[in-house]
Design an enzyme around this catalytic site. Sequence first.
Site, PDB file in Angstrom:
ATOM      1  N   TYR A   1     -10.127  12.838  -0.720  1.00  0.00           N
ATOM      2  CA  TYR A   1      -8.749  13.037  -0.263  1.00  0.00           C
ATOM      3  C   TYR A   1      -8.583  14.133   0.797  1.00  0.00           C
ATOM      4  CZ  TYR A   1      -6.835   9.459  -3.238  1.00  0.00           C
ATOM      5  OH  TYR A   1      -6.529   8.232  -3.782  1.00  0.00           O
TER       6      TYR A   1
ATOM      7  N   GLU B   1      -6.041   7.447 -10.509  1.00  0.00           N
ATOM      8  CA  GLU B   1      -7.385   6.859 -10.372  1.00  0.00           C
ATOM      9  C   GLU B   1      -8.334   7.443 -11.432  1.00  0.00           C
ATOM     10  OE1 GLU B   1      -7.974   7.410  -6.098  1.00  0.00           O
ATOM     11  OE2 GLU B   1      -6.242   6.108  -5.781  1.00  0.00           O
TER      12      GLU B   1
HETATM   13  C1  HEM Z   1      -2.499   9.575   0.128  1.00  0.00           C
HETATM   14  C2  HEM Z   1      -3.591   8.992   0.521  1.00  0.00           C
HETATM   15  C3  HEM Z   1      -3.828   7.517   0.666  1.00  0.00           C
HETATM   16  C4  HEM Z   1      -2.963   6.467   0.851  1.00  0.00           C
HETATM   17  C5  HEM Z   1      -1.453   6.501   0.985  1.00  0.00           C
HETATM   18  C6  HEM Z   1      -3.759   5.255   0.905  1.00  0.00           C
HETATM   19  C7  HEM Z   1      -3.240   3.989   1.077  1.00  0.00           C
HETATM   20  C8  HEM Z   1      -3.974   2.835   0.993  1.00  0.00           C
HETATM   21  C9  HEM Z   1      -3.441   1.497   1.074  1.00  0.00           C
HETATM   22  C10 HEM Z   1      -1.983   1.148   1.267  1.00  0.00           C
HETATM   23  C11 HEM Z   1      -4.455   0.640   0.936  1.00  0.00           C
HETATM   24  C12 HEM Z   1      -4.382  -0.893   0.941  1.00  0.00           C
HETATM   25  C13 HEM Z   1      -4.076  -1.391  -0.450  1.00  0.00           C
HETATM   26  C14 HEM Z   1      -3.942  -2.895  -0.459  1.00  0.00           C
HETATM   27  O1  HEM Z   1      -4.944  -3.565  -0.597  1.00  0.00           O
HETATM   28  O2  HEM Z   1      -2.827  -3.399  -0.329  1.00  0.00           O
HETATM   29  C15 HEM Z   1      -5.654   1.419   0.767  1.00  0.00           C
HETATM   30  C16 HEM Z   1      -6.905   0.889   0.620  1.00  0.00           C
HETATM   31  C17 HEM Z   1      -8.060   1.630   0.771  1.00  0.00           C
HETATM   32  N1  HEM Z   1      -8.141   2.998   0.859  1.00  0.00           N
HETATM   33 FE1  HEM Z   1      -6.625   4.293   0.739  1.00  0.00          FE
HETATM   34  N2  HEM Z   1      -5.070   5.593   0.755  1.00  0.00           N
HETATM   35  C18 HEM Z   1      -5.161   6.951   0.622  1.00  0.00           C
HETATM   36  C19 HEM Z   1      -6.316   7.684   0.451  1.00  0.00           C
HETATM   37  C20 HEM Z   1      -7.576   7.173   0.609  1.00  0.00           C
HETATM   38  C21 HEM Z   1      -8.796   7.955   0.581  1.00  0.00           C
HETATM   39  C22 HEM Z   1      -8.883   9.458   0.333  1.00  0.00           C
HETATM   40  C23 HEM Z   1      -9.827   7.091   0.808  1.00  0.00           C
HETATM   41  C24 HEM Z   1     -11.299   7.443   0.888  1.00  0.00           C
HETATM   42  C25 HEM Z   1     -11.941   7.723   1.954  1.00  0.00           C
HETATM   43  C26 HEM Z   1      -9.253   5.770   0.947  1.00  0.00           C
HETATM   44  C27 HEM Z   1      -9.969   4.594   1.150  1.00  0.00           C
HETATM   45  C28 HEM Z   1      -9.447   3.329   1.034  1.00  0.00           C
HETATM   46  C29 HEM Z   1     -10.265   2.122   1.055  1.00  0.00           C
HETATM   47  C30 HEM Z   1     -11.780   2.060   1.256  1.00  0.00           C
HETATM   48  C31 HEM Z   1      -9.382   1.064   0.869  1.00  0.00           C
HETATM   49  C32 HEM Z   1      -9.731  -0.433   0.766  1.00  0.00           C
HETATM   50  C33 HEM Z   1      -9.423  -1.101   2.059  1.00  0.00           C
HETATM   51  C34 HEM Z   1     -10.647  -1.403   2.816  1.00  0.00           C
HETATM   52  O3  HEM Z   1     -11.577  -1.951   2.205  1.00  0.00           O
HETATM   53  O4  HEM Z   1     -10.691  -1.103   4.010  1.00  0.00           O
HETATM   54  N3  HEM Z   1      -7.899   5.849   0.825  1.00  0.00           N
HETATM   55  N4  HEM Z   1      -5.336   2.749   0.797  1.00  0.00           N
END
Ligand code: HEM
Length: 395
Positions: free
Chosen positions: A95, A137
Amino acid sequence: MISNASRPYIDASVPVLREHGLAITTTFYRSMFEAHPELKNLFNMGNQTSGVQQQSLASAVFAYAANIGNAAALGPVVSRIVHKHASVGIRADHYPIVGHHLLGAIKTVLGEAATEPLLAAWEEAYTSLARLLIDAEAKMYEDAGVQPGETRAMRVTAVERESENVISIRFVPQDGGALPSFKAGQYVSVAVDFEDGRRQLRQYSLSDANGKDSLRISVKREDGGAHAAGEVSTWLHQNVKVGDLLNVTHPFGDFLPDTESNEPVVFLSAGVGITPMIAALNRIAMVNPERRVIFAHAARNTAQHAHQADIQAAQARMPHLQVVSFHEEGEEAGVLKGKMMLERLPSWPRTETEVYLCGPLPFMQAQWNALLAAGAPAARLHREVFGPDLLDNLL
Ligand code: HEM
Ligand SMILES: Cc1cc2nc3c(=O)[nH]c(=O)nc-3n(C[C@H](O)[C@H](O)[C@H](O)COP(=O)(O)OP(=O)(O)OC[C@H]3O[C@@H](n4cnc5c(N)ncnc54)[C@H](O)[C@@H]3O)c2cc1C
């Protein structure tokens, strides 16, 4: 929660984010992947190429700003995010990295408009959302009894063709241990390690009932057409054979069709969106075959209509199952020609019946709007999106 001092800055930045959201997240991903190339293994780089994930993160940041005081609106979004995060193994220490590059991107794109108080307000907002997600999580990992990012080696026991472009893959734990528990509608992430050292994860709905002696996924080969072919789906189609090992995560996901009650239920799917519906149908056939079920599916043609054997087996067991099939091409007895239309389905009590949808976005938008117009309350409608959910109901 956000402090009173920060709230006006967040409120004021909603229109600014609306204008620059996509530029901010594009800049964010570029700088983060430059500094942390190892994170590319976590993200779906297919979505990065097509721009879908950028849009989704932009939507999430904006949706958070727009709904900062509205826990009821944010709840379903947070649930979807934490299940996806748990499925790909996001850790608490990721994060600060994301926060650093996201704030840096806001600063770069907004230039002079990114004043110190505005940046401080966004840091506070990000930290508060990060806390919420980290805690949720941590609980998911604990409940599942897994470490973040943990995968389990699964031995492939069968590979079967379901249609021209869909294969089913069955597997069991290599170590001979118990299958992970899950509910119909949930998905696993499959990790594929390519020869060049890259790892990519993709989510696949479990396509058979919980309570059986193996897990099954059903994968559509994404040939790409005008674009590059889909990496993981093509790899799975070309390589997986009985006896192979696949690295698979614990099942997660908050699309949970009600399979255990006696209430009438409706499933509407198109294309490979049939997979979570088949898991639910097979589960109902197992635990409550007397139940009233409408199972409607739209396929391009009979060759691309997957899981016909599962449907026939369910029909043989379920006297009150109504199956309605739509094919865009070809003429067959018992199949409706054209796209799925609500008025061509058997009727059901709109206000009392749970309806589950899965398929391409235009299909779901059309069904969703038609159902609302026909008097179905939004609370009765549930959807699974096979890509990042663009959160349009919040925007
Ligand atoms: C406040 C912080 C964060 C928000 C608001 C956020 C938001 C989101 C959203 C909206 C999705 C798509 C969900 C869907 O499938 O509809 C997602 C997926 C994902 N997020 Fe986050 N996220 C945050 C932090 C993080 C962090 C810290 C990481 C790690 C590096 C991360 C990595 C990912 C990954 C790998 C996916 C799956 C999408 C893909 O495979 O490209 N996120 N997140
Ligand atoms: C919760 C969930 C459940 C899912 N369940 C299933 C399931 O049961 N069965 C199933 O088959 N899939 C399912 N999916 C989809 C699956 O996770 C993958 O997204 C899918 O298999 C494609 O992955 P890929 O690596 O083959 O394609 P990717 O390499 O990720 O490419 C994605 C798509 O983009 C296209 N593309 C490539 N380059 C470009 C470009 N430059 N511009 C535009 N487009 C481009 C590709 O042709 C492909 O169609 C699910 C997804 C989610 C989120």
